[in-house]
Design a protein around this motif. Structure first.
Motif, PDB file in Angstrom:
ATOM      1  N   SER A 258      14.028  73.160  33.168  1.00  0.00           N
ATOM      2  CA  SER A 258      14.383  72.457  31.940  1.00  0.00           C
ATOM      3  C   SER A 258      14.895  73.401  30.862  1.00  0.00           C
ATOM      4  CB  SER A 258      13.163  71.692  31.399  1.00  0.00           C
ATOM      5  OG  SER A 258      12.688  70.763  32.345  1.00  0.00           O
ATOM      6  N   TYR A 278      17.293  67.628  39.641  1.00  0.00           N
ATOM      7  CA  TYR A 278      15.953  67.213  39.204  1.00  0.00           C
ATOM      8  C   TYR A 278      15.537  67.971  37.950  1.00  0.00           C
ATOM      9  CZ  TYR A 278      16.114  65.922  44.156  1.00  0.00           C
ATOM     10  OH  TYR A 278      16.497  65.452  45.393  1.00  0.00           O
ATOM     11  N   GLY A 280      16.272  68.704  33.449  1.00  0.00           N
ATOM     12  CA  GLY A 280      16.681  68.047  32.218  1.00  0.00           C
ATOM     13  C   GLY A 280      16.859  69.026  31.085  1.00  0.00           C
ATOM     14  N   GLU A 304      20.315  63.703  39.868  1.00  0.00           N
ATOM     15  CA  GLU A 304      19.133  63.173  39.191  1.00  0.00           C
ATOM     16  C   GLU A 304      18.727  64.072  38.027  1.00  0.00           C
ATOM     17  OE1 GLU A 304      16.041  61.956  41.895  1.00  0.00           O
ATOM     18  OE2 GLU A 304      17.506  61.232  43.364  1.00  0.00           O
ATOM     19  N   SER A 306      19.183  64.893  33.650  1.00  0.00           N
ATOM     20  CA  SER A 306      19.267  64.122  32.408  1.00  0.00           C
ATOM     21  C   SER A 306      19.415  65.047  31.207  1.00  0.00           C
ATOM     22  CB  SER A 306      18.003  63.266  32.223  1.00  0.00           C
ATOM     23  OG  SER A 306      17.786  62.409  33.321  1.00  0.00           O
ATOM     24  N   ASP A 307      20.114  64.530  30.192  1.00  0.00           N
ATOM     25  CA  ASP A 307      20.208  65.182  28.886  1.00  0.00           C
ATOM     26  C   ASP A 307      20.727  66.613  28.972  1.00  0.00           C
ATOM     27  OD1 ASP A 307      19.387  62.997  27.323  1.00  0.00           O
ATOM     28  OD2 ASP A 307      17.281  63.421  27.719  1.00  0.00           O
ATOM     29  N   SER A 327      23.045  60.511  37.953  1.00  0.00           N
ATOM     30  CA  SER A 327      22.805  61.211  36.696  1.00  0.00           C
ATOM     31  C   SER A 327      23.650  60.548  35.607  1.00  0.00           C
ATOM     32  CB  SER A 327      23.185  62.694  36.823  1.00  0.00           C
ATOM     33  OG  SER A 327      22.395  63.333  37.803  1.00  0.00           O
ATOM     34  N   GLU A 330      16.944  59.802  33.897  1.00  0.00           N
ATOM     35  CA  GLU A 330      15.887  59.213  33.084  1.00  0.00           C
ATOM     36  C   GLU A 330      16.447  58.093  32.203  1.00  0.00           C
ATOM     37  OE1 GLU A 330      12.768  59.865  33.328  1.00  0.00           O
ATOM     38  OE2 GLU A 330      12.941  61.563  34.702  1.00  0.00           O
ATOM     39  N   SER A 333      18.690  58.420  28.672  1.00  0.00           N
ATOM     40  CA  SER A 333      19.170  59.797  28.590  1.00  0.00           C
ATOM     41  C   SER A 333      20.674  59.820  28.820  1.00  0.00           C
ATOM     42  CB  SER A 333      18.460  60.680  29.625  1.00  0.00           C
ATOM     43  OG  SER A 333      18.786  60.272  30.945  1.00  0.00           O
TER      44      SER A 333
END
Length: 471
Positions: A258, A278, A280, A304, A306-307, A327, A330, A333
């Motif tokens: 992340s 996977y 973010g 997959e 996000s953001d 994507s 989430e 997002s």
């Protein structure tokens, strides 16, 4: 519909013959997942793990939990043993070994600076890991590390880092399976190093630089050539700045990681530029991606995720510019793609599913064989398309305000064939497909799919160039 398209092609004296391969066909992202990252079993904590970092069968300082012991003899006969000098150096001191070639392995288990001045080589003798930095607040600089083992089970590397707040600078790493391997190592600086793997096939090389449960590290100004991947697994808040990577598989691969920043890098001739899986948060900003070609070729990819912000990048001569697979993942997002130049690629942006949440704004699309492609029969119009320049825009700017007078609408005509049928992708942009596309546009006998609508397309590209963030 597809049958009518094929009949129209045959009516023009053209035949389309597609012979399936024995194992079936697959798109670029499917092939990438198959060849690039083999799934392992779920851990006891329920996390999906890619690869197995459990204790190796043969000790090589590969496992996180494996105890690091001080070596007592060198691996290369006839060479001085650098461990002897390290053992006698006081903690917190600066060790400058005399110029020459020394035998590994070497373990640094106390705060220490080792400065080779560009004239010291440590040779691992082709076995295990060459150097382990098991201390914090230390520095390694100006060393050449060569000759690790070849075991993936024990993660044979030139440098295994286990401590925090270290500086790893100006190392030359050659003939090592893995280059620099950080395990539970935080707040380190890895700068100005040159890393090459062993001369193996791409898939059997080791990773050039790997982060495993390692956070807030700075990876800057490194040159990486002929390695496998640069990866970050379960590693957050790291910065990758101004690196160069060539002829590798993944330039950077994030997995369950992340808020990482990738900025100012240059990635050439790799299978994939940056792939976010996977994960973010974070940003991919002001980088150059070029010549990511082949069946898995992609500059920036999301699975997959996000953001994530993709901004100010130059993406040229790649099979796929940006690829999105489920994507953003989430709820509520986004994936923001803005201010990039996406040019001369096979596909500018590829969506594997009809999923909303992507914002595409202020980009320049030019010279791509296909600006946007779908991996199924859906459309990308549920995403936000705003203020992009399209070199295939069919409209005018009568009031000369720099914006097109009408929205830019992109339809899929015969493109629906290769987007929906993997076997037909071989014939993309072949004369038969161009003929079918021409007939569909001239006298449509099926309903074309509206892929996107940009309400405010930019008409004057020079204004886009002036407004683009500095690379």
């Amino acid at each position: 519909m597809f049958g009518r398209l094929l009949i129209a092609g045959l009516a023009c004296g053209l035949a389309l013959v597609v012979v399936p391969t024995p194992g079936g066909a697959e798109d670029a992202l499917t092939a990438l997942r198959r060849s690039g990252a083999g799934r392992g079993p779920e851990s006891d904590a329920g996390e999906r793990r890619f690869g197995d970092m459990a204790a190796p069968a043969a000790a090589g300082w590969g496992s996180i939990d494996e105890k690091v012991t001080i070596p007592t003899t060198g691996r290369v006969a006839g060479l001085p043993f650098l461990q002897d000098l390290v053992n006698t150096a006081p903690a917190g001191s600066v060790l400058k070994p005399p110029a020459g070639v020394y035998s590994g392995p070497l373990v640094v288990d106390k705060p220490l600076t080792i400065d080779g001045g560009g004239a010291v080589t440590i040779d691992g003798g082709g076995k295990g890991t060459v150097v382990v930095l098991a201390a914090s607040d230390s520095a390694l600089r100006g060393l050449r590390l060569v000759g690790s083992g070849v075991s993936h089970d024990s993660d044979d590397a030139c440098l295994n880092v286990r401590g925090d707040r270290n500086r790893i600078e100006n190392l030359q790493i050659d003939d090592c399976l893995f280059g620099i391997d950080l395990k539970k190592a935080n707040d380190n600086v890895v700068r100005g190093n040159r890393i090459r793997s062993k001369p193996f096939d791409l898939g059997t090389r080791g990773d050039s630089l790997r982060l495993w449960y390692s956070h807030r590290n700075l990876i800057a100004d490194n040159l990486i050539e002929d390695a496998r991947d640069m990866v970050a697994w379960y590693s957050n808040d790291n910065r990758y700045l101004d690196n160069v990577a060539r002829r590798s598989r993944y330039s950077i691969h994030f997995m369950f990681a992340s808020n990482n920043l990738v900025e100012g890098n240059r990635f050439h001739d790799n299978a994939v530029g940056v792939y976010v899986m996977y994960s973010g948060g974070g940003a991919i900003r002001n980088n150059l991606f070029s010549r990511a070609n082949g069946p898995t070729g992609m500059a920036v990819g999301f699975k997959e995720a996000s953001d994530v912000l993709v901004e100010g990048n130059e993406i040229i001569y790649c099979a796929i510019g940006v690829g999105l697979d489920m994507s953003p993942f989430e709820p509520d997002s986004t994936i923001s793609i803005r201010g990039n130049r996406i040019a001369y690629n096979g596909v500018g942006i590829s969506f594997l599913a009809d999923k909303e949440g992507t914002v595409v704004a202020g980009n320049t699309f030019e010279g791509n064989l296909s600006q946007v492609a779908m991996g199924d029969a859906g459309s990308a119009r549920n995403n936000v398309w705003r203020g992009n320049y399209w070199d295939d825009y069919q409209g005018f700017d009568r009031d000369r305000d720099g914006q097109g007078d009408r929205p830019h609408e992109l339809y899929a005509y015969a493109d629906q064939l290769w987007m929906a049928i993997p076997y037909a992708r071989f014939f993309r942009n072949a004369p038969v497909m161009e003929m079918l596309d021409f007939l569909e546009r001239l006298a449509p006998f099926s309903t074309p799919v509206l892929l996107l609508r940009d309400q405010d397309p930019v008409f004057d590209k020079s204004r886009m160039i002036e407004a683009k963030p500095a690379a």
